[in-house]
Scaffold this active site. Structure first.
Site, PDB file in Angstrom:
ATOM      1  N   GLU A 212       0.853  -1.184   0.000  1.00 44.26           N
ATOM      2  CA  GLU A 212       0.000   0.000   0.000  1.00 44.26           C
ATOM      3  C   GLU A 212       0.892   1.238   0.000  1.00 44.26           C
ATOM      4  O   GLU A 212       1.751   1.404   0.866  1.00 44.26           O
ATOM      5  CB  GLU A 212      -0.908   0.006   1.231  1.00 44.26           C
ATOM      6  CG  GLU A 212      -1.893   1.165   1.229  1.00 44.26           C
ATOM      7  CD  GLU A 212      -2.936   1.076   2.336  1.00 44.26           C
ATOM      8  OE1 GLU A 212      -3.469   2.121   2.705  1.00 44.26           O
ATOM      9  OE2 GLU A 212      -3.196  -0.052   2.812  1.00 44.26           O
TER      10      GLU A 212
ATOM     11  N   ASN B  80      -3.115  -1.587   7.805  1.00 47.90           N
ATOM     12  CA  ASN B  80      -4.417  -2.134   7.427  1.00 47.90           C
ATOM     13  C   ASN B  80      -4.251  -3.651   7.337  1.00 47.90           C
ATOM     14  O   ASN B  80      -3.834  -4.185   6.314  1.00 47.90           O
ATOM     15  CB  ASN B  80      -4.881  -1.561   6.090  1.00 47.90           C
ATOM     16  CG  ASN B  80      -5.147  -0.070   6.184  1.00 47.90           C
ATOM     17  OD1 ASN B  80      -5.800   0.404   7.113  1.00 47.90           O
ATOM     18  ND2 ASN B  80      -4.625   0.694   5.237  1.00 47.90           N
TER      19      ASN B  80
ATOM     20  N   LYS C 161      -3.617   0.394  14.123  1.00 45.33           N
ATOM     21  CA  LYS C 161      -4.525   1.353  13.505  1.00 45.33           C
ATOM     22  C   LYS C 161      -5.930   0.908  13.874  1.00 45.33           C
ATOM     23  O   LYS C 161      -6.402  -0.131  13.426  1.00 45.33           O
ATOM     24  CB  LYS C 161      -4.346   1.372  11.984  1.00 45.33           C
ATOM     25  CG  LYS C 161      -5.275   2.338  11.259  1.00 45.33           C
ATOM     26  CD  LYS C 161      -5.003   2.334   9.751  1.00 45.33           C
ATOM     27  CE  LYS C 161      -5.946   3.284   9.017  1.00 45.33           C
ATOM     28  NZ  LYS C 161      -5.675   3.313   7.555  1.00 45.33           N
TER      29      LYS C 161
ATOM     30  N   GLU D 248     -10.517   4.797   9.333  1.00 46.78           N
ATOM     31  CA  GLU D 248     -10.775   4.368   7.962  1.00 46.78           C
ATOM     32  C   GLU D 248     -11.311   2.938   7.919  1.00 46.78           C
ATOM     33  O   GLU D 248     -10.834   2.067   7.197  1.00 46.78           O
ATOM     34  CB  GLU D 248      -9.508   4.515   7.120  1.00 46.78           C
ATOM     35  CG  GLU D 248      -9.047   5.966   7.011  1.00 46.78           C
ATOM     36  CD  GLU D 248      -7.812   6.156   6.167  1.00 46.78           C
ATOM     37  OE1 GLU D 248      -7.680   7.228   5.553  1.00 46.78           O
ATOM     38  OE2 GLU D 248      -6.962   5.233   6.126  1.00 46.78           O
TER      39      GLU D 248
ATOM     40  N   ARG E  23     -11.602  17.846   9.347  1.00 40.34           N
ATOM     41  CA  ARG E  23     -10.693  16.700   9.531  1.00 40.34           C
ATOM     42  C   ARG E  23      -9.409  17.107  10.251  1.00 40.34           C
ATOM     43  O   ARG E  23      -8.853  16.319  11.021  1.00 40.34           O
ATOM     44  CB  ARG E  23     -10.371  16.092   8.165  1.00 40.34           C
ATOM     45  CG  ARG E  23      -9.317  15.011   8.180  1.00 40.34           C
ATOM     46  CD  ARG E  23      -9.243  14.318   6.846  1.00 40.34           C
ATOM     47  NE  ARG E  23      -8.042  13.505   6.716  1.00 40.34           N
ATOM     48  CZ  ARG E  23      -7.789  12.693   5.698  1.00 40.34           C
ATOM     49  NH1 ARG E  23      -8.665  12.594   4.708  1.00 40.34           N
ATOM     50  NH2 ARG E  23      -6.674  11.990   5.644  1.00 40.34           N
TER      51      ARG E  23
ATOM     52  N   LYS F 197       1.019  11.804  13.067  1.00 38.23           N
ATOM     53  CA  LYS F 197       1.537  12.256  11.779  1.00 38.23           C
ATOM     54  C   LYS F 197       2.081  13.683  11.896  1.00 38.23           C
ATOM     55  O   LYS F 197       1.607  14.473  12.702  1.00 38.23           O
ATOM     56  CB  LYS F 197       0.455  12.192  10.704  1.00 38.23           C
ATOM     57  CG  LYS F 197       0.083  10.766  10.311  1.00 38.23           C
ATOM     58  CD  LYS F 197      -0.785  10.718   9.071  1.00 38.23           C
ATOM     59  CE  LYS F 197      -1.071   9.273   8.675  1.00 38.23           C
ATOM     60  NZ  LYS F 197      -1.791   9.170   7.394  1.00 38.23           N
TER      61      LYS F 197
ATOM     62  N   ASP G 231      -2.661  14.503   6.064  1.00 34.80           N
ATOM     63  CA  ASP G 231      -2.135  13.218   5.604  1.00 34.80           C
ATOM     64  C   ASP G 231      -0.971  13.402   4.643  1.00 34.80           C
ATOM     65  O   ASP G 231      -1.114  13.201   3.440  1.00 34.80           O
ATOM     66  CB  ASP G 231      -3.254  12.416   4.923  1.00 34.80           C
ATOM     67  CG  ASP G 231      -2.861  10.981   4.625  1.00 34.80           C
ATOM     68  OD1 ASP G 231      -1.873  10.501   5.190  1.00 34.80           O
ATOM     69  OD2 ASP G 231      -3.553  10.337   3.822  1.00 34.80           O
TER      70      ASP G 231
ATOM     71  N   GLU H  69       5.381  10.671  13.206  1.00 38.78           N
ATOM     72  CA  GLU H  69       5.310   9.832  12.007  1.00 38.78           C
ATOM     73  C   GLU H  69       5.537  10.663  10.748  1.00 38.78           C
ATOM     74  O   GLU H  69       4.813  11.616  10.483  1.00 38.78           O
ATOM     75  CB  GLU H  69       3.958   9.122  11.910  1.00 38.78           C
ATOM     76  CG  GLU H  69       3.851   8.199  10.701  1.00 38.78           C
ATOM     77  CD  GLU H  69       2.488   7.504  10.588  1.00 38.78           C
ATOM     78  OE1 GLU H  69       2.332   6.674   9.677  1.00 38.78           O
ATOM     79  OE2 GLU H  69       1.590   7.796  11.402  1.00 38.78           O
TER      80      GLU H  69
ATOM     81  N   GLU I  76       3.843   9.366  -1.332  1.00 35.58           N
ATOM     82  CA  GLU I  76       2.450   9.184  -1.741  1.00 35.58           C
ATOM     83  C   GLU I  76       1.882  10.420  -2.421  1.00 35.58           C
ATOM     84  O   GLU I  76       1.277  10.331  -3.487  1.00 35.58           O
ATOM     85  CB  GLU I  76       1.611   8.815  -0.520  1.00 35.58           C
ATOM     86  CG  GLU I  76       0.133   8.629  -0.823  1.00 35.58           C
ATOM     87  CD  GLU I  76      -0.674   8.261   0.397  1.00 35.58           C
ATOM     88  OE1 GLU I  76      -1.908   8.174   0.273  1.00 35.58           O
ATOM     89  OE2 GLU I  76      -0.079   8.069   1.489  1.00 35.58           O
TER      90      GLU I  76
ATOM     91  N   GLU J 190       6.390  21.459  -5.021  1.00 36.19           N
ATOM     92  CA  GLU J 190       5.288  22.218  -4.428  1.00 36.19           C
ATOM     93  C   GLU J 190       4.787  23.287  -5.386  1.00 36.19           C
ATOM     94  O   GLU J 190       3.573  23.521  -5.494  1.00 36.19           O
ATOM     95  CB  GLU J 190       5.748  22.866  -3.124  1.00 36.19           C
ATOM     96  CG  GLU J 190       4.648  23.665  -2.422  1.00 36.19           C
ATOM     97  CD  GLU J 190       5.101  24.275  -1.117  1.00 36.19           C
ATOM     98  OE1 GLU J 190       4.229  24.620  -0.285  1.00 36.19           O
ATOM     99  OE2 GLU J 190       6.322  24.410  -0.900  1.00 36.19           O
TER     100      GLU J 190
END
Length: 688
Positions: free
Chosen positions: A168, A211, A291, A295, A345, A369, A374, A396, A402, A520
């Site tokens: 993942e 996950n 986790k 989600e 969020r 995080k 995210d 983290e 990603e 960016e």
């Protein structure tokens, strides 16, 4: 030891030391190695590394002895063990100083003695890698002298690998751990990975995705553990403790119990028996990564319990063995109605975990995080850092790219991580940086540190893009010593990877240092984020997440853009920060340009501190970013003939893709905002 290509060797090239004088000096000093009789498997790995390094760099075979020679020069290796509290049965502790080492050059009669003393066998191994690194960088023996102690006790990598071999958020091939639902039979590549991680000071790894699917849920059973133990043995030899991500609902899924309620005695007993079973197979097992209630993953919420209830139940099971529970704080409403402007969020982690400060057991660590969303290319620092003074914490990061080009674009992330670590939270007082908090001493944390999502797969160069190796190397070096500069780390990695040619070092370091601002500039404007293709997260799709359930919005309309997170008129997210950060982000005048749209909804005509309007900034940066991406290719092309063809061509093809894809990003973003706002580019450039 597999060493097929320069791509595969990463930064452990061990090229022959140039210059006969320096090579002779090292050959004389290191030709004999005295290893004290009190050895361990970690010292064995150190001896193997020295043997390989000396043979490659000095073109000589060292003679290993267990007693000092009567005269002449030699390297002496010894261990001065730290008595660590809270260790498990194999002696894996997390005490400050446990992984330290010293390296001293001492005159001994007609010769010299280089003395490497580790505070543990792992410290010896880190000292050996330091010695070999210094040799490869061209340092003289006296320049190697130092005493080093890693700043962070837990220095962790999280694999998001699945048992079917997929990864993942993996962008460099399939898993090196799994194939066809099983752990691979041949662990030689896992061993080479352990070498890489140990060379930059990593001391912990979780080897399966957070996950957790059906097969991985069974890793903690009597049938699964012998195979997991084979992998643990490989990492043990390099001073790295193995962790597993676990399914919180395992008692229900595989335990024959009709519940996973953390306060149910049967569930507690099941986890205690499971912990006993794990430690019979893996005596130095690190613990669990969890986790939960995130989600759609199962967790304590299903039973009316909170995160402290869930984490503490697991911690109690592991505590007799010295194991840790690393409980992820990535918890938010992932079924949000996009019409709902009140739910934010960004607030979620703080709202869930802040009230629980002081309620977690001593062997629980909350993994937070770096930002509140995210792993976006630009986010503010999570306000949870500094907000929980009575709870162990782990910061983290995400090494795998990603949202930052997926290792198809060059994006050196160490400068971003430096900004996070150096951020002044103003918790307690001014000058309280995130690095002070996660290091543990500020709030007296029992154990703390840093973790990151890995970026490796089974491709020859490990990371897809050869230059993405710099992120994995840089992560390890930075969390060992957060005061190292991003540029110094880039320079070091370049020399170890490509050699010490001045032109190569200057140009590659220049490319690395420019790459994050370049990426960016042609992707997310002013901190807004999420303008990517849903699920895949590669390539532009400005409204891809705008009407989704994930809480990832930019709220662009014909008049303006951005999310109002102020206390006065918005979601109130800014109140989660200490003053003066709270006041800075609340104020439209004080808020830094790069985070403006994260905290404020403004008209396109709003003028930035730079003097540009928001809309013109979007146009300028996207045109400029695409041009700068093309410039990366031009810089690299100037190195043709100075870098071996294998790596030169691999990087060249990635930079060509980035050059073309940056233009696509430019055109999609600029066209979207031109059509949305109706405001032309004041410089008259082509917008479709």
């Amino acid at each position: 030891m597999r060493m097929e290509s320069t791509l595969y060797k990463t930064w452990l090239q061990y090229n022959e030391i140039p210059g006969s004088e320096l090579r002779r000096e090292y050959a004389d000093l290191l030709g004999r190695v005295v290893v004290e009789r009190e050895t361990s498997r970690h010292c064995t790995a150190a001896v193997n590394e020295l043997t390989e390094g000396f043979k490659s760099m000095l073109r000589t075979n060292a003679v290993f002895m267990d007693e000092a020679p009567a005269s002449g020069s030699y390297l002496r290796i010894g261990v001065k063990v730290v008595e660590a509290a809270g260790t498990n049965r194999e002696g894996r502790g997390w005490e400050k100083g446990e992984d330290a080492f010293s390296l001293k050059l001492i005159k001994a009669g007609e010769g010299k003695r280089l003395e490497l003393i580790g505070r543990s066998p792992s410290g010896v191994l880190y000292g050996v890698f330091h010695l070999l690194r210094g040799m490869a960088l061209g340092l003289r023996p006296e320049e190697l002298e130092r005493e080093e102690c890693p700043v962070n006790r837990l220095r962790m990598i999280n694999q998001w690998d699945n048992a079917d071999g997929s990864i993942e958020r993996g962008y460099a091939g399939n898993s090196i751990f799994y194939e066809g639902g099983k752990i691979v039979a041949d662990t030689s590549r896992i061993r080479d990975y352990a070498r890489m991680l140990s060379s930059v000071g990593i001391n912990a790894i979780s080897v399966n995705n957070v996950n957790v699917h059906e097969i991985e849920t069974r890793f903690i059973t009597e049938e699964g553990l012998p195979e997991v133990a084979r992998v643990a043995e490989v990492f043990r030899n390099y001073g790295i403790a193995l962790f597993l991500s676990i399914n919180f609902a395992a008692p229900l899924a595989i335990g024959g119990i009709g519940t996973a309620d953390p306060l149910d005695p049967n569930v507690q007993q099941w986890w205690a028996e499971t912990a006993n079973r794990i430690y019979r197979h893996i005596p130095d097992f690190g613990g669990f990564v969890v986790k939960a209630d995130s989600e759609h993953r199962p967790g304590p919420f299903a039973y009316g319990r909170d995160h402290a209830d869930g984490a503490n139940m697991l911690a109690e099971a592991l505590e007799p063995h010295g194991g840790l529970v690393i409980w992820r704080c990535f918890v938010y409403n992932c079924m949000q109605d996009w019409r709902d402007r009140s739910t934010d969020r960004a607030r979620a982690a703080y709202d869930h975990f802040g009230p629980l400060d002081g309620k977690f057991r001593d062997n629980v660590l909350l993994q937070i995080k770096n930002g509140p969303m995210d792993f976006q290319v630009r986010e503010p620092v999570s306000p949870l850092f500094g907000a929980m003074s009575r709870t162990n914490q782990v910061l983290e990061f995400q090494v795998t790219q990603e949202y930052t080009g997926q290792q198809r674009h060059l994006c050196y992330l160490v400068p971003q991580w430096k900004q996070v670590l150096d951020f002044d939270t103003h918790a307690v007082s001014a000058g309280v940086q995130v690095k002070n908090i996660v290091e543990g001493s500020l709030f007296g944390m029992k154990i703390s540190g840093v973790a990151a999502v890995s970026n490796i797969g089974n491709e020859e160069c490990w990371t897809g893009h050869p230059l993405a190796q710099a992120n994995l190397y840089g992560y390890g070096r930075l969390i060992w010593n957060p005061d190292l500069s991003a540029e110094a780390i880039a320079d070091e990695w370049t020399r170890l990877t490509f050699g010490n040619d001045k032109d190569v070092v200057e140009k590659v370091t220049q490319m690395l240092m420019a790459s994050w601002p370049i990426y960016e500039s042609y992707t997310s404007p002013l901190g807004v984020g999420w303008m990517v293709v849903p699920h895949y997260h590669y390539g532009p799709d400005v409204d891809g997440y705008e009407y989704s359930r994930w809480g990832t919005y930019h709220f662009a309309d014909r008049d303006g853009i951005g999310v109002d997170r102020t206390a006065a008129t918005g979601t109130g997210y800014v109140t989660q920060y200490y003053i003066p950060n709270r006041e800075t982000y609340e104020s439209l005048k004080k808020c830094p340009d790069e985070l403006l749209l994260f905290f404020h909804h403004v008209p396109y005509s709003h003028r930035l501190h730079s003097g540009s309007t928001v809309i013109q900034h979007i146009y300028d940066t996207h045109f400029g970013g695409a041009e700068a991406a093309e410039g990366l290719s031009l810089i690299w092309s100037a190195l043709a003939g100075k870098i071996d063809a294998e790596r030169y061509e691999a990087v060249e093809s990635r930079l060509a893709e980035q050059r073309d894809h940056a233009k696509h990003w430019r055109d999609v973003i600029n066209t979207y905002f031109h059509r949305k706002s109706g405001v032309p580019d004041e410089r008259g450039r082509e917008i479709y």
